[in-house]
Design an enzyme around this catalytic site. Structure first.
Site, PDB file in Angstrom:
ATOM      1  N   THR A  72      81.206  42.104   6.755  1.00  0.00           N
ATOM      2  CA  THR A  72      80.116  41.134   6.869  1.00  0.00           C
ATOM      3  C   THR A  72      79.466  41.073   8.214  1.00  0.00           C
ATOM      4  O   THR A  72      79.461  40.061   8.901  1.00  0.00           O
ATOM      5  CB  THR A  72      80.524  39.709   6.524  1.00  0.00           C
ATOM      6  OG1 THR A  72      81.055  39.740   5.239  1.00  0.00           O
ATOM      7  CG2 THR A  72      79.332  38.766   6.525  1.00  0.00           C
ATOM      8  N   THR A 126      80.126  25.481  -0.605  1.00  0.00           N
ATOM      9  CA  THR A 126      79.684  24.145  -1.040  1.00  0.00           C
ATOM     10  C   THR A 126      79.129  23.322   0.104  1.00  0.00           C
ATOM     11  O   THR A 126      78.976  23.797   1.209  1.00  0.00           O
ATOM     12  CB  THR A 126      80.858  23.417  -1.708  1.00  0.00           C
ATOM     13  OG1 THR A 126      82.004  23.518  -0.845  1.00  0.00           O
ATOM     14  CG2 THR A 126      81.187  24.062  -3.026  1.00  0.00           C
TER      15      THR A 126
END
Lengths: 435, 435
Positions: free
Chosen positions: A204, A435
């Site tokens: 990443t 979230t």
């Protein structure tokens, strides 16, 4: 008892913001940025890089079998065009465009073609994406973002470019370097994003390096491979590898130096050293800014029979959750380090292993080195633990920058990796990312 | 927001304490225990196992290049005596006797010889140790402890034996099984200790299995290898591997069954199945009791081309810090799971991968299975994410026992591993273990 992360070394990477010179950016490159709404925060999420002259390009991509659409597209564009003739790159944050099927590939192509079309570039743009995987990009936002970014193109605002590619990064990451070669001074600038999922083999992370050097495609590829090995493939945060990782270097030849075509030439070696320095600084910034990290840890292996085996041992230590938890606790737990050396897969002899803990980067620590007692302590001498002052050890490890130095006694090769500690904050950050 | 570990599933392993029958322990074995002061708590730290009849023994040891003194000694004793003729085993907790040099080896030999001498056993005892590494055992305590333990030998108190080998374990771990073979009923009992540093390849765990079966050394070795593969080598807590790991099985033949000499015989296969069940239950208890774990996670891989590749993929998922942090956060982050599948090293096709999250053990979940919507949700269909109800997903993952089921679409082989989540408590526990 447990430290608040906010008090830790997070300021350090920001120092780079005061340390760059806009008059040393590579000539002929412009950057443009925009906030198109992919990031809920409203922060910038589109970055365009444009070169007035066509560039030779080299790139290294994720080895993950699951490759994001922009990775698949960029690889194909590079191969089709023989790694040359590129004028532009478009990057979005706020969505990885991975696991998005045919629609994802179509969207990546739209980004590429729209960018090159607006820039009147003769060849399709390369594309990078970063963010959550499995969701389609909102293309109406992306297209508007690209159009907006093109209107902001300028030569000096590389920091905004670095900001626009951030996801969970806390600070933008930029490094630059200039070097005098035959025929002219060459400038290099690199930006990258990292944070979670950083691993040898580049998890990443996105990195773009631009230089105005004049260099052949083959030489550029060799130089990038070397630089990535000693930088992005020598850091570890949590051992995961993502679907989007890409490191690309663009060279547009605007510096007017003598064209580099020989990997044994002095010009090549000087340029390679400079690019390696830029990517190493960027890689270290990624570790310092890793989600939840509180310490910057240098792992130095000496006395390996081969550099490759040294790297394997360094990697084994730097991926051990137990070693990394102990460092967070400022516990000089040499036993866990030795266990990680022992299970690395390299055929070491435990009775030859020496080990030191140090503050800083461990540069002058090891067999036959200075070993200043104020900044380093030896814990293991040829497999035998040494008596030690636990309070002094804890004090040593209370520093933000610490090092573990291991002598294997097998040969003369060395290897260095950089990693961070494993903290409660890491778990908190990564248990609720979506979230 | 973050759960208190004390409210979690730590009760579960204790249920085994109510579930064993003292009249089903293998005949001819006795255990004795003592508290000699190696543990600061004053808890029991010496365990002796004695068989009246000489045993065939098979054992699997750590693959770490750094091997503790008791590992080196026990390997040597087994080889010298051709894996037979052993009557006893001595185990201490509270000190691993690893990285302790010549003195450590001498101390392990003293433990071995003292035990066999007090027991009047014709052959030296096997030895296991567990605890902190790098410190010499206090042999005056150990010797008194062995003498005390010998005075307590009895046939029924295997739970005290399981308690005496605990280190950071919260509960003693014991499993038993009986099986009717030609010539008699055979009993099996196993005890083990685990907690931190658990990994495929058996990190920081000791396990002793005793059976009154009559079986050849070769068959016993084959049976243990099979059982360890599907149990201790199929669990993962944090990926580290210790210096002391040992799994040993003792068979004393007291059951009077027809001597087993053929690995294709029905008796062999039944006994192997029973031992595998015992070691699997013990391995699962280790995961449930892992330092700081809040969830018991089953990873099921279906549709692999080979079982070995299935195991590699399962291991990649179960060692991913990002996957394990997400599970702690009860976040059905299929993207991280898919990334771990993609970088496992197995040549998977992302466009064939399907994925489910489930509560429980995932047994009836997958392609062509029941897939009860109350207990499972599919997130990925041949590489494409499916629309999903995030609330329902979070509810599913709020269970203590959860499963990740992956279909690779490459073949017909399956593999199962068990792991736990990565919690803030894990980091706390492991950052201050020594102090």
């Amino acid at each position: 008892m447990y430290k608040s992360i906010t008090t830790l070394l997070k300021q350090q990477p920001q120092s780079i913001l005061r340390n760059y010179s806009t008059d040393k950016f590579p000539r002929g490159f412009k950057t443009g940025t925009a906030a198109c709404g992919l990031k809920k925060t409203g922060n910038k999420d589109i970055c365009i890089i444009h070169s007035s002259a066509p560039c030779n390009v080299a790139a290294v991509f994720t080895e993950n079998k699951v490759k994001a659409a922009p990775v698949l597209l960029s690889k194909q564009l590079l191969e089709t065009n023989n790694y040359k003739g590129f004028n532009s790159l478009v990057i979005n944050s706020g969505g990885a465009n991975a696991c998005t099927g045919e629609q994802g590939l179509k969207n990546a192509k739209t980004m590429s073609n729209l960018t090159s079309s607006l820039l009147k570039a003769p060849q399709a743009s390369l594309v990078m994406s970063t963010g959550i995987i499995g969701q389609q990009l909102d293309m109406s936002k992306v297209e508007k973002g690209i159009a907006d970014a093109v209107t902001t193109l300028n030569e000096s605002d590389w920091i905004s470019a670095a900001r626009a590619i951030m996801t969970t990064d806390k600070v933008p990451k930029l490094a630059q370097k200039s070097v005098s070669l035959n025929g002219g001074e060459v400038h290099i600038v690199g930006i990258c994003k990292g944070a979670g999922m950083i691993h040898p083999n580049m998890a990443t992370m996105l990195c773009t390096v631009c230089t105005d050097a004049s260099i052949s495609e083959d030489c550029l590829r060799a130089l990038l491979k070397h630089s990535v090995h000693y930088s992005f493939n020598s850091i570890n945060v949590d051992g995961d590898m993502s679907t989007n990782d890409t490191v690309a270097i663009f060279a547009n030849g605007s510096a007017g130096n003598k064209h580099i075509t020989d990997t044994t030439s002095s010009d090549f070696l000087q340029l390679q050293e400079a690019v390696r320095e830029v990517t190493t600084r960027l890689a270290q910034m990624i570790v310092r800014d890793a989600e939840g990290a509180s310490k910057f840890v240098t792992i130095k292996i000496h006395g390996a029979d081969t550099e490759q085996n040294g790297h394997i041992v360094a990697n084994s230590i730097s991926t051990s959750s137990l070693v990394k938890s102990a460092l967070y606790g400022e516990d000089a737990n040499w036993g866990r380090v030795l266990a990680a050396v022992g299970y690395s897969g390299v055929d070491i002899d435990p009775l030859k292993v020496c080990m030191w803990f140090a503050k800083g980067d461990g540069k002058d620590v090891g067999l036959g080195k200075k070993n200043d007692p104020e900044t380093s302590m030896q814990f293991l001498e040829k497999g035998t633990p040494l008596a030690k002052d636990e309070n002094k050890a804890a004090q040593l490890l209370s520093n933000n920058d610490v090092a573990i130095v291991v002598e294997l006694g097998m040969g003369k090769a060395s290897s260095t990796m950089w990693t961070c500690d494993l903290t409660e904050e890491y778990v908190r950050a990564n248990s609720h990312y979506r979230t």
